[in-house]
Write a protein that holds these residues in place. Structure first.
Motif, short mmCIF file in Angstrom:
data_model
loop_
_atom_site.label_atom_id
_atom_site.label_comp_id
_atom_site.label_asym_id
_atom_site.label_seq_id
_atom_site.Cartn_x
_atom_site.Cartn_y
_atom_site.Cartn_z
N ASN A 38 0.85 -1.18 0.00
CA ASN A 38 0.00 0.00 0.00
C ASN A 38 0.89 1.23 0.00
N SER A 56 -0.44 4.19 -1.34
CA SER A 56 -1.42 5.19 -1.74
C SER A 56 -1.22 6.51 -1.02
N SER A 81 -2.14 -1.49 -3.76
CA SER A 81 -2.87 -0.22 -3.73
C SER A 81 -1.91 0.93 -3.97
N GLN A 126 -3.26 4.07 -5.20
CA GLN A 126 -4.17 5.17 -5.51
C GLN A 126 -3.65 6.51 -5.03
N VAL A 130 -6.90 -7.60 -4.37
CA VAL A 130 -7.23 -6.18 -4.41
C VAL A 130 -6.24 -5.47 -5.33
N ASN A 138 -5.85 -1.55 -6.74
CA ASN A 138 -6.34 -0.18 -6.68
C ASN A 138 -5.31 0.75 -7.30
N SER A 172 -6.47 3.74 -8.71
CA SER A 172 -7.30 4.91 -8.95
C SER A 172 -6.58 6.21 -8.65
N GLN A 220 -10.20 -1.20 -8.56
CA GLN A 220 -10.47 0.22 -8.74
C GLN A 220 -9.46 0.80 -9.71
N GLU A 272 -12.29 2.55 0.57
CA GLU A 272 -13.24 2.38 -0.51
C GLU A 272 -13.90 3.72 -0.73
#
Length: 732
Positions: free
Chosen positions: A293, A295, A333, A335, A355, A357, A359, A381, A513
């Protein structure tokens, strides 16, 4: 149920414990994990030979009594014990284990516990303890595990903690601790797990804080926003981490270069850590990290440098499962960064991903075809990028998908039929693209779990299908700004998710989310709170007909937006039943009649727009409506009167303000009989004359002679008039 009071007669027992804890006395009764209630009898303190007492996992209440000084292990966790931890616990000189976790204890941690020289494990987590961590804890030379997490402790982490040379696990998370982290922690050579997350710690963490932590495998400093990690780029740490979570801390000097030798990493969370710049090239050669992660940073450049060097660290992930709570979820992730270019095909190597992500970046191009191999994806995502082209048909084959967000891109074209039959989808967001086509009637035949459907701002056509009503759990339906025609389906009343908001969707993957919704006239993004939102938005389409009264049975709706359509008729008189409404927009339609007085019963209403309709009569008054004083709410309704409009209501206006449809409904039988009378009268007169002429020959001749003479007279008169006009023009 075991009678605790009578245990004093069994004072020969040295163990009162669980069936799964080893004991040399096989006759020891089992009291853990039952439904024992009431307080712990004082008489247990008279069991002088008692060495192990385990009353955990019951429903015991009251205070902790005084126990025998020969007690070695005391387990009282998972009960409802109240009061403070008694000072007498500090006199249990033989005690090696004290577990009071998950009770309702308050007060401070007794300083006397620092005198328990044989104590190896102390767990007072998940209580309501306050005060500070006693400095005397530094004297617990044999302590291996210390857990004071999830309390209300304040102050600093004592420097004396660095004297606990045997300490293997330290957890002070989720308190209100402040100050700096003592450098002495770096001397705990046997420490394998350090959790200081969710506090208010500050200052700089440097290499000195890790000087001798060669056994460290778990490091969590999450949500200490004033804590800064600043180590040199050439530092090589003495440990091999399995999990590192520094999210919402500050990391200096870009992406941590010292991670290049951390080849056993299984969980890496550096989200919201003020990291900028590109991913280093050495990261590409790292083993695949199951949970990443990164993000909410300012990372930039392409995604080609993500770890892809061989197998992942699954074995380490499972071996140290006690150090994490991500349930073997595989996450990537990235994002809310500045990544650009296309999505690299190397991501397709992550066939284990649950998962994905990506985005809120600057990614472009199409979705790679090899994504069809990501058959384990549950959460995808890709929203808020610049992705384009047709949404690939193979998306419909990713049968495990529960969350799919492709909104706010440049996708176009129609969706493949398979796409509408993803059976496990809970959230489907395709908004803000250029998609077209119709929603098939078969949509919903295989999916009964959909809670969010967002097609906002596309080019979808056709009618809103009745099949939508089979998605009983639907709580957000947003098809605004499309080209839907027809009427509003009356079956929407069957959407239980909009009647009672009882969303159970939860996917604990450690990342946020998000669902975007227009509420109160503005666009809002609901992140982890979206499950509390119920919204029906059919605005800016070409819908006709009336507003079904059945919609007012959706008692759980927070937002209702039907604006900018061609809806007619009156506002349902039962609108006041929608007690949860916070936002109501019916503007830009052809609604007429009175505003129902029941609208004043909407006590939570904070946004109302009824402008640009044909409403008439006096504006209702009520406790909540008195706060909505903006005249623009009612603008464009020329026959409305009353506050907050400047137009006052006369008695005549008030009396005649009845909905047009109501009048039409009342007068409808009279109109029918009126037309029947006209037709009957005409038929009677016409056929009466004809019949008489057929029976009376003399009358018939006289009628024809009269008609002929009349025509001759008219002809002569016309000719004379014409000749006079001609002579007049000649004389001129």
């Amino acid at each position: 149920m075991v009678d605790l009071v009578n245990l004093q007669h069994k004072s020969g027992h040295r163990y009162i414990q669980t069936e799964y804890r080893q004991s040399t006395d096989t006759s020891a009764p089992t009291l853990s994990g039952n439904h024992l209630n009431g307080s712990i009898p004082e008489s247990l303190g008279k069991l002088r030979l008692l060495q192990v007492l385990d009353l955990s996992g019951n429903e015991l209440t009251g205070a902790i009594p005084t126990f025998s000084e020969k007690l070695i292990e005391l387990y009282l966790y998972d009960n409802f014990l109240k009061g403070s931890i008694p000072e007498s616990c500090g006199r249990l000189a033989a005690l090696t284990t004290l577990s009071l976790k998950h009770n309702e204890l308050n007060g401070t941690i007794p300083v006397s516990i620092g005198q328990l020289s044989r104590l190896q494990s102390l767990d007072v987590s998940q209580n309501q303890l306050s005060g500070t961590i006693p400095v005397l804890f530094g004297q617990l030379s044999k302590l291996q595990s210390l857990d004071v997490s999830r309390n209300q402790l304040s102050g600093i982490i004592p420097v004396s903690i660095g004297q606990l040379s045997k300490l293997q696990s330290l957890d002070v998370s989720r308190n209100q601790l402040s100050g700096t982290i003592p450098v002495t922690i770096g001397q705990l050579s046997e420490l394998s797990s350090l959790d200081i997350s969710y506090n208010s710690l500050e200052g700089v963490v440097s290499e000195s804080h890790f000087a001798k932590l060669s056994m460290l495998k778990y490091l969590d400093a999450t949500y200490n926003s004033k804590l800064t990690f600043n180590v040199s780029s050439d530092w090589l740490p003495p440990f091999q981490l399995i999990r590192m979570d520094l999210s919402s801390c500050k990391i200096k000097n870009g992406f941590p270069q010292w991670l290049r030798n951390q080849r056993k990493l299984n969980i890496l969370d550096l989200s919201n850590a003020t990291i900028s710049g590109p991913l280093p090239t050495w990261l590409r050669k790292m083993p695949i990290i199951p949970f990443i992660n990164l993000s909410h940073n300012n990372l930039s450049g392409p995604l080609t440098n993500l770890p892809s060097g061989g197998t992942d660290n699954t074995n380490y992930y499972r071996k140290f499962g006690a150090y994490q709570n991500y349930n073997d979820i595989r996450v990537l992730s990235l994002q809310s960064n500045l990544f650009k270019d296309s999505i690299p095909r190397s991501l397709c190597k992550r066939k284990d991903l649950h998962v994905l992500n990506l985005s809120k970046n600057w990614l472009t191009g199409k979705i790679p075809k090899c994504f069809k191999n990501l058959q384990n994806l549950i959460f995808m995502q890709l929203n808020s990028n610049g992705l384009s082209g047709v949404i690939p048909s193979f998306i419909g084959n990713l049968s495990q998908l529960e969350w799919l967000s492709l909104n706010d891109n440049k996708f176009s074209g129609e969706l493949h039929a398979k796409f509408w039959n993803l059976s496990w989808l809970t959230v489907l967001d395709l908004g803000d693209n250029a998609l077209c086509g119709e929603i098939p009637e078969s949509f919903g035949e295989t999916n009964q779990s959909l809670q969010v459907l967002r097609l906002h701002n596309n080019n979808f056509t056709g009618e809103i299908p009745q099949s939508l009503c089979t998605h009983l759990e639907l709580q957000i339906l947003d098809v605004a700004h499309n080209n839907f025609i027809g009427t509003i389906p009356r079956c929407l009343r069957e959407l239980h998710g909009m009647v009672h908001n009882h969303s159970f969707y939860s996917f604990d993957h450690g990342i946020e989310e998000g669902v975007i919704q227009v509420m109160k006239g503005i666009s809002l993004e609901y992140t982890n709170t979206w499950s509390f939102v119920t919204n029906l938005d059919l605005s800016s389409n070409k819908l006709v007909g009336d507003i079904p009264a059945e919609i007012t049975e959706l008692y759980g709706l927070v937002g209702l937006n039907l604006s900018n359509n061609h809806l007619s008729g009156g506002i349902p008189v039962s609108i006041g039943n929608m007690a949860s409404l916070n936002s109501l927009d019916l503007s830009g339609n052809e609604l007429d009649g009175l505003i129902p007085p029941s609208i004043a019963a909407l006590t939570f209403l904070s946004h109302l727009n009824l402008s640009n309709n044909n409403l008439s009569g006096q504006i209702p008054t009520g406790s909540q409506l008195q706060t909505l004083i903006d005249p623009s709410i009612y603008a464009g309704n020329k026959d409305l009167c009353g506050a907050p409009l400047p137009k006052n209501c006369s008695n005549h206006e008030v009396l005649t303000r009845t909905p047009r449809k109501k009048y039409e409904a009342v007068d409808e039988p009279n109109k029918v009989w009126f037309y029947v009378d006209i037709i009957c009268g005409f038929a009677t007169g016409f056929w009466g004359v004809i019949v008489v002429l057929m029976l009376k020959k003399q009358w018939r001749h006289k009628l024809f002679m009269f008609a002929e003479e009349s025509m001759d007279k008219i002809h002569v008169a016309v000719r004379v008039r014409v000749n006079k006009m001609k002579r007049g023009r000649g004389a001129m």
